[in-house]
Design a protein around this motif. Structure first.
Motif, PDB file in Angstrom:
ATOM      1  N   LEU A 294       0.830  -1.205   0.000  1.00  0.00           N
ATOM      2  CA  LEU A 294       0.000   0.000   0.000  1.00  0.00           C
ATOM      3  C   LEU A 294       0.866   1.257   0.000  1.00  0.00           C
ATOM      4  O   LEU A 294       0.549   2.252  -0.677  1.00  0.00           O
ATOM      5  CB  LEU A 294      -0.934  -0.011   1.203  1.00  0.00           C
ATOM      6  N   LEU A 297       2.341   1.922  -3.464  1.00  0.00           N
ATOM      7  CA  LEU A 297       1.370   2.479  -4.415  1.00  0.00           C
ATOM      8  C   LEU A 297       0.792   3.806  -3.952  1.00  0.00           C
ATOM      9  O   LEU A 297      -0.061   4.372  -4.644  1.00  0.00           O
ATOM     10  CB  LEU A 297       0.235   1.473  -4.639  1.00  0.00           C
ATOM     11  N   ASP A 299      -1.286   4.262  -1.617  1.00  0.00           N
ATOM     12  CA  ASP A 299      -2.696   3.848  -1.641  1.00  0.00           C
ATOM     13  C   ASP A 299      -3.394   4.298  -0.360  1.00  0.00           C
ATOM     14  O   ASP A 299      -3.029   3.898   0.742  1.00  0.00           O
ATOM     15  CB  ASP A 299      -2.758   2.317  -1.769  1.00  0.00           C
ATOM     16  N   ARG A 301      -6.092   3.478   0.888  1.00  0.00           N
ATOM     17  CA  ARG A 301      -6.820   2.462   1.651  1.00  0.00           C
ATOM     18  C   ARG A 301      -6.063   2.041   2.914  1.00  0.00           C
ATOM     19  O   ARG A 301      -6.659   1.451   3.822  1.00  0.00           O
ATOM     20  CB  ARG A 301      -7.114   1.250   0.755  1.00  0.00           C
ATOM     21  N   PHE A 382     -12.140   1.400  -3.518  1.00  0.00           N
ATOM     22  CA  PHE A 382     -11.938   2.695  -2.852  1.00  0.00           C
ATOM     23  C   PHE A 382     -13.268   3.240  -2.332  1.00  0.00           C
ATOM     24  O   PHE A 382     -13.378   3.667  -1.173  1.00  0.00           O
ATOM     25  CB  PHE A 382     -11.307   3.689  -3.827  1.00  0.00           C
ATOM     26  N   MET A 389     -10.827   6.959  -5.777  1.00  0.00           N
ATOM     27  CA  MET A 389      -9.607   6.486  -6.426  1.00  0.00           C
ATOM     28  C   MET A 389      -8.917   7.650  -7.128  1.00  0.00           C
ATOM     29  O   MET A 389      -9.548   8.362  -7.921  1.00  0.00           O
ATOM     30  CB  MET A 389      -9.939   5.395  -7.444  1.00  0.00           C
ATOM     31  N   TYR A 393      -4.208   6.576 -10.396  1.00  0.00           N
ATOM     32  CA  TYR A 393      -3.887   5.362  -9.645  1.00  0.00           C
ATOM     33  C   TYR A 393      -3.599   4.178 -10.563  1.00  0.00           C
ATOM     34  O   TYR A 393      -2.592   3.466 -10.371  1.00  0.00           O
ATOM     35  CB  TYR A 393      -5.007   5.008  -8.671  1.00  0.00           C
ATOM     36  N   GLN A 408      -4.607  -6.551  -6.967  1.00  0.00           N
ATOM     37  CA  GLN A 408      -5.600  -5.565  -6.546  1.00  0.00           C
ATOM     38  C   GLN A 408      -6.809  -6.232  -5.883  1.00  0.00           C
ATOM     39  O   GLN A 408      -7.390  -5.689  -4.938  1.00  0.00           O
ATOM     40  CB  GLN A 408      -6.053  -4.733  -7.742  1.00  0.00           C
TER      41      GLN A 408
END
Length: 486
Positions: A294, A297, A299, A301, A382, A389, A393, A408
């Protein structure tokens, strides 16, 4: 010679009617309203749903938690910081995980679901096609969960202990046979479920919304067809094509407002089981594998899945460390969303369905743009957590191939450890990093491929169990590969 008096017919009829009337009154007087002879589907359905969901998502009884203690650690969403040598993270689990899963799904969920089907089916005491269809969907989900965890299981002869010709020692069926049965049941369930049909009570999942049950049935049918696609390609393609080509007949999930989840209440016995576990114990951290991915990226989340450290950073714990080694590392714990007693227990999401369709499209099993499905899966994940998102991304991921899709999907399945574990066992994706040099794993170092049969089968159904083990093509251990392995 004895003489018999012949009573007039009308007098005999009167005496007969009086006797019948007295008998009816006697039966009414001796019927206990608090202990009915037959329990209605409205009373059987809630607990049957609850048990299946709890045993899949969380469950709060220690040494029985397949998802939290075992699967979420095996798939490297979580890592244990204590008791790791006995509760999952080193690939070792107590046999009570098997027995708790097996006994409760068969005896507390499936038995009641079968009773609902019998009572609400054609000619049943509570005939209602929607009760019947709901129970068929949950029965298919539960049997698919069992076979994906154990392999061959009692299926065709199971649940017949109270039949006119009872079967107390049911034979084992192969995974292929179980899949064929549940796929057929899901097709039939969709036919029986009618949005214009009779009302149902006791539906703790969708509150009587029959369209949502139809969407769950068809989305689950796609998932299972895709899972077996390598073994039965023609049949699986036909199933997915049938559903996708007729959305009015076979509705599926279309967004995050209609997927399969059980909403909880903040009442003891009804709370989210992850809350019950994680709010009272601090035995788990987020796995280094998930945190590193994560962070790589960038990310967002991670802010949902994990709590930051005091300095605002996120750090994971390597899997498989000894208690002593783990105690020296400060790592993030599970995010606040999963500590909410009213947080939902999730069975299948919209994003999961989109990733399934992306995989099927890139494999050539369905028509359609795999990138479109893939982007819907990522953005849906997301949005499921209240995030948007980033526009760039997908570009961060580079060239999108099957491993990208499965990686993913693995990220999106956080919380659904059993599902992520099953997909890893099936595809070998995503590729897991080299274990930490201080990690110690049993099971010959093999990430478990299944869980072992419970002791009750060895003591009560040994002959049939041996047939099931032969179908495995290996031993009853956690290294024998299952039927759908690619």
């Amino acid at each position: 010679m004895k003489k018999f008096k012949i009573l007039p017919y009308t007098l005999l009829l009167g005496l007969f009617l009086m006797a019948g009337s007295c008998t009816e009154e006697f039966e009414e007087i001796n019927t206990d309203p608090n202990n009915p002879v037959t329990i209605s589907p409205a009373l059987l359905l809630p607990n049957a749903i609850q048990v299946s969901v709890d045993r899949y998502w969380g469950h709060s009884t220690r040494f029985q938690r397949l998802n939290i203690d075992a699967a979420m650690c095996w798939i490297q969403h979580l890592a244990r910081n204590i008791y790791i040598n006995a509760e999952g993270d080193t690939y070792e689990i107590p046999i009570t995980v098997s027995s708790g899963t097996w006994d409760n799904l068969y005896n507390s969920s499936l038995v009641n679901l079968e009773q609902v089907i019998e009572l609400s089916g054609e000619g049943g005491e509570f005939e209602n096609r929607n009760y019947e269809g709901i129970a068929m969907v949950m029965k298919a989900f539960t049997f698919s969960y069992l076979t994906d965890a154990f392999g061959p299981i009692p299926y065709s002869e199971a649940l017949k202990g109270a039949a006119e010709e009872p079967v107390n020692s049911p034979k084992y069926d192969s995974m292929e046979e179980v899949y064929a049965g549940v796929l057929a049941d899901l097709q039939l369930a969709n036919e029986k479920l009618s949005v214009n049909g009779p009302l149902v009570n006791g539906d703790i999942m969708f509150d009587g919304d029959i369209l949502r049950w139809k969407k769950f049935a068809n989305s689950l049918r796609i998932k299972l067809a895709n899972r077996q696609a390598v073994k039965k390609p023609a049949e699986s393609r036909a199933i997915m094509q049938e559903i996708l080509s007729s959305p009015e007949t076979y509705p599926i999930f279309t967004g995050n407002d209609d997927y399969a989840e059980l909403i909880h209440a903040n009442v003891i016995g009804s709370r989210n089981k992850m809350f019950d576990v994680f709010s009272t114990r601090s035995d788990w951290n987020i796995s280094t594998t998930l945190v590193d991915k994560l962070l790589e990226l960038d990310d967002d989340r991670i802010s949902v899945y994990a709590l930051p450290l005091s300095d605002g950073s996120y750090k994971g714990l390597p899997n498989g460390l000894t208690d002593a080694a783990a105690s020296t590392i400060s790592a993030s714990t599970i995010g606040q969303k999963f500590l909410d007693p009213e947080a939902p227990s999730i069975l299948m999401t919209y994003s999961e369905l989109m990733f399934i369709l992306a995989e099927a499209a890139i494999d050539g099993d369905i028509t359609g743009d795999y990138m479109e499905y893939f982007e819907k899966g990522v953005s849906g994940s997301f949005a499921q957590h209240g995030l948007e998102m980033p526009a760039d991304y997908v570009g961060r991921l580079g060239s999108v191939d099957k491993e990208t899709i499965m990686t993913q999907k693995w990220i999106a399945l956080f919380g659904q450890g059993i599902e992520a574990w099953t997909e890893y066992r099936r595809t070998g994706l995503p590729q897991m990093p080299t274990p930490d040099p201080n990690a110690i794993f049993v099971n010959e170092g093999v990430l478990p491929t299944r869980i072992e049969y419970p002791p009750s089968e060895y003591s009560l159904n040994m002959d049939n169990l041996q047939g099931g083990i032969q179908m495995l093509g290996g031993e009853d251990n956690m290294r024998s590969e299952l039927w759908w392995k690619e």
